[in-house]
Design an enzyme around this catalytic site. Structure first.
Site, PDB file in Angstrom:
ATOM      1  N   LYS A  36       0.839  -1.205   0.000  1.00 28.10           N
ATOM      2  CA  LYS A  36       0.000   0.000   0.000  1.00 28.10           C
ATOM      3  C   LYS A  36       0.871   1.252   0.000  1.00 28.10           C
ATOM      4  O   LYS A  36       0.653   2.179  -0.783  1.00 28.10           O
ATOM      5  CB  LYS A  36      -0.870  -0.024   1.265  1.00 28.10           C
ATOM      6  CG  LYS A  36      -1.379   1.323   1.718  1.00 28.10           C
ATOM      7  CD  LYS A  36      -2.154   1.221   3.007  1.00 28.10           C
ATOM      8  CE  LYS A  36      -1.349   1.404   4.273  1.00 28.10           C
ATOM      9  NZ  LYS A  36      -1.136   2.772   4.715  1.00 28.10           N
ATOM     10  N   ASN A  37       1.878   1.269   0.884  1.00 24.41           N
ATOM     11  CA  ASN A  37       2.656   2.494   1.062  1.00 24.41           C
ATOM     12  C   ASN A  37       3.582   2.788  -0.110  1.00 24.41           C
ATOM     13  O   ASN A  37       4.183   3.851  -0.176  1.00 24.41           O
ATOM     14  CB  ASN A  37       3.436   2.442   2.376  1.00 24.41           C
ATOM     15  CG  ASN A  37       2.493   2.569   3.564  1.00 24.41           C
ATOM     16  OD1 ASN A  37       1.327   2.929   3.387  1.00 24.41           O
ATOM     17  ND2 ASN A  37       2.967   2.254   4.754  1.00 24.41           N
ATOM     18  N   ARG A 106      -4.543  10.253   4.571  1.00 30.79           N
ATOM     19  CA  ARG A 106      -3.483  11.195   4.919  1.00 30.79           C
ATOM     20  C   ARG A 106      -2.380  11.211   3.840  1.00 30.79           C
ATOM     21  O   ARG A 106      -1.808  12.229   3.549  1.00 30.79           O
ATOM     22  CB  ARG A 106      -3.006  10.710   6.291  1.00 30.79           C
ATOM     23  CG  ARG A 106      -1.787  11.054   6.723  1.00 30.79           C
ATOM     24  CD  ARG A 106      -1.527  10.917   8.163  1.00 30.79           C
ATOM     25  NE  ARG A 106      -1.111  12.194   8.653  1.00 30.79           N
ATOM     26  CZ  ARG A 106       0.000  12.780   8.287  1.00 30.79           C
ATOM     27  NH1 ARG A 106       0.802  12.225   7.435  1.00 30.79           N
ATOM     28  NH2 ARG A 106       0.301  13.954   8.777  1.00 30.79           N
ATOM     29  N   ASP A 130      -3.249  11.768  13.515  1.00 28.56           N
ATOM     30  CA  ASP A 130      -4.155  10.623  13.505  1.00 28.56           C
ATOM     31  C   ASP A 130      -3.902   9.754  14.724  1.00 28.56           C
ATOM     32  O   ASP A 130      -3.207  10.163  15.649  1.00 28.56           O
ATOM     33  CB  ASP A 130      -4.054   9.837  12.193  1.00 28.56           C
ATOM     34  CG  ASP A 130      -2.706   9.182  11.990  1.00 28.56           C
ATOM     35  OD1 ASP A 130      -1.879   9.233  12.927  1.00 28.56           O
ATOM     36  OD2 ASP A 130      -2.484   8.620  10.914  1.00 28.56           O
ATOM     37  N   ASP A 319       5.592  -0.125  11.795  1.00 29.13           N
ATOM     38  CA  ASP A 319       4.290  -0.709  11.458  1.00 29.13           C
ATOM     39  C   ASP A 319       4.154  -2.147  11.958  1.00 29.13           C
ATOM     40  O   ASP A 319       3.066  -2.714  11.916  1.00 29.13           O
ATOM     41  CB  ASP A 319       4.049  -0.648   9.938  1.00 29.13           C
ATOM     42  CG  ASP A 319       3.824   0.786   9.476  1.00 29.13           C
ATOM     43  OD1 ASP A 319       3.463   1.634  10.318  1.00 29.13           O
ATOM     44  OD2 ASP A 319       4.017   1.062   8.278  1.00 29.13           O
ATOM     45  N   ILE A 341       9.269   6.230  16.275  1.00 28.89           N
ATOM     46  CA  ILE A 341       8.776   6.953  15.101  1.00 28.89           C
ATOM     47  C   ILE A 341       7.493   7.748  15.409  1.00 28.89           C
ATOM     48  O   ILE A 341       7.424   8.929  15.091  1.00 28.89           O
ATOM     49  CB  ILE A 341       8.488   5.984  13.924  1.00 28.89           C
ATOM     50  CG1 ILE A 341       9.618   4.962  13.742  1.00 28.89           C
ATOM     51  CG2 ILE A 341       8.242   6.769  12.627  1.00 28.89           C
ATOM     52  CD1 ILE A 341      10.949   5.508  13.304  1.00 28.89           C
TER      53      ILE A 341
END
Ligand code: EPU
Length: 440
Positions: A36-37, A106, A130, A319, A341
């Site tokens: 996705k990223n 975002r 977020d 993540d 992070i």
């Protein structure tokens, strides 16, 4: 009629829940598709050249559909077919991204660099923070200013202009921000002169976008290192590009295998992208075998406690922090897990506590004392990775764990429930009725 770009936040009709039986062992083979990223940024990179670029191996998730809508509103024609998206970019794309889309995605902020480079003007809604943290934009803005852009913030928008074009500059990032590196890179490829980005992010997704931009005709040196040198060119051409495999989805299954004494083979992903994560699993007692585009994780005992520190790539990925906490929660001994992070990443540990995990946080550290077994309970997903982590933790609980608000998981895992079913888990998903309203 609501717009057709996905479920978004839960509606009044109720929230989706996943119910998962504890005691399962993950076993079998699972394929991962594109990250996705990466795919989101590759779609934005298409804006840099008029004509049709085709990006393949995309995950079929809501965020990708929203990015499609962002591009459509910029005048592109966007067509999804199977695992591909074709983005046809007009000679003069629009220059505005509204809050109604940016608040849902975002990552829409990644159109800032390419649009400024193409149009000399851009107005993008500020995405705000977020559930995982405050998420600043200062490095995006600072870098573009060094390249000659005039940038202001007004009424919730970031407005940037560079009427006579961007110019090459040397930019030192305070921190190897993924988003800032991508925005500056996409701005620099069409700037006048040479740009150097120091302390650039080195994630595989950055290497992926550098590969696509290079095929489009960009001149980039140093992809995958901390210094990117970009010699601006006058124009780029559209291309076909396949998205790199999703290391976070693959890593989720790897941690799931370790936590459930399972045996999982992940395909479609270069294991080097998970080097440190897999090494941590080896320290915890798993056997890991790697191929070029696949790896196998096997575990036959209770994991040993390991300390984990998240860092920009090649460090342990933030993540996968919820999976690291999950692993520590069922390991033998105490683990120290440190997040470097995002300031809000530990928000979800309260949900893990509902599953009986013994976690104490202090600032960006968590001390986790492992338990033999967790205890099933209803819990709530607060973001993509926390949601996935809670379901995996539920596999190590006695009884049935119900995770609500799982629309978050949909944003990062295209086939989450199907993948877990394929790995032998007893799992179901349904829409729960609306919560009762109380009144005096
Ligand atoms: N930051 C600033 N100023 C900036 C830019 C970043 O202070 O100008 C801070 C952020 O607030 C954050 C840290 O730097 O605390 C890292 O931010 P970064 O820019 O590296 O992250 P991002 O680009 O916003 C991407 C992924 C995230 C992933 C991070 C780190 C996308 C769409 N998102 O975010 O993915 O966690 O890199 O690897 O690419 C997810 O997929 O669940 C997710 C959150």
């Amino acid at each position: 009629m609501p717009p057709a770009y996905g479920p978004g936040p839960p509606t009044m009709a109720g929230v989706d829940v996943i119910r998962v039986d504890g005691g399962a062992r993950l076993a079998g083979e699972v394929g991962v598709v594109g990250a996705k990223n990466s795919a989101l940024k590759l779609m934005a990179a298409a804006l840099l050249a008029p004509g049709e670029s085709v990006i393949s191996n995309i995950p079929r998730i809501t965020d990708i559909a929203i990015m499609g809508e962002v591009l459509r509103r910029l005048g592109c024609s966007v067509a999804f077919s199977g695992d591909e998206v074709a983005v046809d970019v007009p000679a003069e794309p629009g220059s505005e991204a509204d809050y109604d889309l940016v608040r849902r995605l975002r990552a829409s902020i990644c159109v800032l660099g390419p649009l400024l480079a193409r149009c000399g003007y851009v107005r993008v809604a500020h995405p705000g923070g977020d559930a995982i943290g405050s998420r600043g934009l200062d490095m995006h803005v600072g870098g573009l200013s060094r390249m000659g852009a005039d940038i202001t913030g007004e009424h919730g928008f970031v407005i940037a202009s560079a009427p006579s074009g961007l110019r090459g500059a040397t930019i030192w990032l305070d921190f190897p921000s993924v988003g800032a590196t991508e925005n500056l890179l996409m701005a620099a490829v069409l700037a006048n002169g040479t740009t150097e980005i120091d302390n650039a992010a080195r994630e595989p997704e950055i290497v992926d976008i550098c590969g696509m931009l290079t095929d489009m005709g960009a001149r980039i040196d140093g992809a995958g290192t901390s210094t990117l040198r970009i010699e601006g060119v006058d124009e780029l051409r559209p291309v076909r590009h396949a998205t790199v495999g999703d290391r976070i989805v693959g890593g989720t299954w790897a941690f799931g295998a370790a936590m459930t004494r399972g045996d999982v083979t992940v395909t479609g992903l270069n294991p080097l992208f998970l080097d440190i994560a897999l090494d941590k699993l080896v320290s915890a007692g798993t056997t890991v075998e790697t191929g070029t585009d696949s790896f196998r994780v096997r575990m036959d005992r209770r994991p040993a406690a390991v300390d984990i520190v998240t860092l920009p790539f090649p460090g342990f990925p933030t993540d996968l922090l919820p999976m690291a906490i999950g692993l520590a929660s069922v390991s033998e001994g105490a683990s120290l897990v440190t997040e470097n992070i995002f300031d809000g990443r530990f928000m979800f540990v309260n949900e893990m506590a509902r599953l009986g995990a013994d976690i104490r946080t202090d600032g960006h550290h968590a001390v986790v004392r492992g338990r033999e077994r967790l205890s099933s309970a209803p819990v709530r997903a607060t973001d993509i990775r926390a949601g996935a982590g809670l379901v995996i933790a539920g596999l190590c609980a006695d009884g049935v764990t119900e995770v609500s608000h799982v629309h978050h998981i949909d944003r990062g895992y295209p086939t989450f429930v199907a993948d877990l079913l394929g790995l032998g888990v007893s799992i179901e998903r349904e829409t729960a009725p609306e919560e009762p309203a109380f009144s005096f």
